[in-house]
Design an enzyme around this catalytic site. Structure first.
Site, PDB file in Angstrom:
ATOM      1  N   GLY A  29       0.819  -1.206   0.000  1.00 17.97           N
ATOM      2  CA  GLY A  29       0.000   0.000   0.000  1.00 17.97           C
ATOM      3  C   GLY A  29       0.849   1.250   0.000  1.00 17.97           C
ATOM      4  O   GLY A  29       2.055   1.210  -0.254  1.00 17.97           O
ATOM      5  N   ASN A  30       0.217   2.381   0.275  1.00 17.50           N
ATOM      6  CA  ASN A  30       0.930   3.651   0.331  1.00 17.50           C
ATOM      7  C   ASN A  30       0.322   4.537   1.404  1.00 17.50           C
ATOM      8  O   ASN A  30      -0.653   4.161   2.069  1.00 17.50           O
ATOM      9  CB  ASN A  30       0.919   4.341  -1.037  1.00 17.50           C
ATOM     10  N   ARG A  31       0.878   5.743   1.571  1.00 14.49           N
ATOM     11  CA  ARG A  31       0.484   6.604   2.679  1.00 14.49           C
ATOM     12  C   ARG A  31      -0.673   7.563   2.350  1.00 14.49           C
ATOM     13  O   ARG A  31      -1.006   8.412   3.157  1.00 14.49           O
ATOM     14  CB  ARG A  31       1.678   7.443   3.146  1.00 14.49           C
TER      15      ARG A  31
END
Length: 407
Positions: free
Chosen positions: A212-214
């Site tokens: 995933g990412n932020r």
């Protein structure tokens, strides 16, 4: 800014207390105008203590100042929450039988109403006709939320959360808090359907873990909120976002890139504008594990084979699922030894061929999960069209200005 907060007589009136506090904490002067029925739910001392001003339902109070006229003439914004079926009916008919409905006839500023009632009342043809009448006159009537109502009932008719009502109301005026009375926000997106993606996609590694990412989704939600305020019908495809849904916006929750692609393409078939603001994962595991991947005693980590996800923005730009459709993308970039953020953005703009590409720097404490943003907006050839820095709502408005300039 001078705000009139009308409160009608429904159980959701307690939420208007929180709305009043939010507006006051944002630095605005708020005059509460309750109906007589509203005072059965929340008493006059509460409204007056929190607003610092009188709170009366009666046109015969403060006669020398002709309150029902002076309130309307001096208001920069008017909000009615909750707006009951009875209040909507009286407002649509132009009644003036208390201070609230009289004030509604005298205001010339933006007006937002947040309905709250039982599902059957909201869906009744009379209520729908009243809402249509008010909207035709320029009143902004939010769609109610769905959820728990009075007693054990559940359905459409729940008052949106106070934070979303406040955001939707303040979005109706340009540059709130900038000093002096705010101007009504332009309705340059009226009649247009806008599809926006927000958040960050997640690609499962196993039943527990994911890539995933932020991305928090805040910029995409700001785009949805401001587009709605400028008159658009908005569909928001939200990937793993823990934010309150923008009032009046149709939200479709998704998790993976494949799910986001399917939802965006389905919604975009009749969209005038598609904005890909979500941080879409570039890669996904070739074969996600069926069971949780166990840690080995020898400390060896088995490699995970990845494959590229579809380039949704490039697909949309190439296909144009509707004639004349405007496609907008976001490029979250970091500089490296080969080029800076803008150079990478220019290359991506020429490669993707979207009408506009908003390039922003990201990293620890920059771009993702923070209140502000800064973007450079490029055209399909990589030329700078506009720049914007500030709150994410401010950046969103700058992007809609750029979209509007395309026609």
């Amino acid at each position: 800014m001078r705000i009139v907060l009308g409160v009608a007589g429904g159980i959701a009136a307690y939420k208007a207390v929180l709305l009043l506090r939010l507006l006051r904490e944002a630095g605005h002067e708020v005059r509460v105008v309750p109906t007589r029925a509203a005072l059965e739910f929340v008493g006059r001392p509460t409204w007056e203590a929190l607003s610092g001003q009188p709170a009366t339902p009666d046109v015969f109070d403060d006669v020398p100042h002709v309150a029902h006229v002076s309130l309307g003439q001096s208001a920069d914004l008017m909000v009615v929450a909750p707006a009951t079926a009875d209040l909507l009916s009286r407002a649509a008919a132009g009644r003036a039988d208390d201070l609230l409905t009289s004030t509604l006839l005298t205001v010339r500023c933006p007006v937002l109403m947040a309905p709250a009632m039982h599902t059957e009342m909201w869906e009744h043809p009379a209520t729908r006709a009243n809402v249509a009448t008010l909207r035709a006159r320029g009143v902004h009537v939010l769609e109610p939320a769905s959820g728990r109502l009075t007693g054990t009932d559940t359905g459409a008719g729940r008052l949106p959360e106070p934070a979303e009502i406040a955001a939707a109301a303040l979005a109706l005026v340009a540059s709130p808090g900038a000093g002096g009375p705010s101007e009504p926000r332009r309705q340059d997106l009226a009649g247009r359907h806008v599809v926006i993606s927000a958040g960050g996609t997640r690609e499962p590694l196993d039943p527990v873990r994911y890539l995933g990412n932020r991305s928090s989704g805040r910029q995409g939600y700001a785009l949805a909120r401001t587009a709605r305020a400028r008159g658009a019908r908005v569909t928001l495809v939200a990937a793993n976002v823990a934010l309150v849904a923008p009032a009046g916006v149709d939200v479709i929750p998704v998790e993976s890139t494949a799910q986001l692609r399917e939802a965006v393409r389905a919604a975009a078939k009749d969209a005038d504008v598609v904005v890909m603001a979500a941080a879409v994962a570039d890669f996904r595991p070739v074969a996600p594990a069926v069971h949780k991947i166990k840690k080995r005693d020898d400390g060896v980590v088995e490699p995970i084979a990845l494959e590229a996800n579809p380039d949704i923005l490039a697909e949309l730009a190439a296909e144009r699922l509707r004639p004349g459709q405007i496609v907008v993308g976001f490029a979250a970039e970091t500089g490296d030894d080969g080029a800076d953020v803008l150079a990478h953005g220019r290359a991506k703009a020429r490669r993707k061929r979207a009408d506009l590409l908003a390039v922003n720097a990201v990293g620890e404490g920059v771009g993702f999960a923070v209140a502000d943003n800064a973007v450079t907006i490029l055209d399909a050839g990589g030329n700078v069209v506009a720049e914007a820095a500030g709150t994410k709502d401010f950046v969103a408005d700058a992007l809609w200005d750029a979209v509007h300039s395309l026609g």
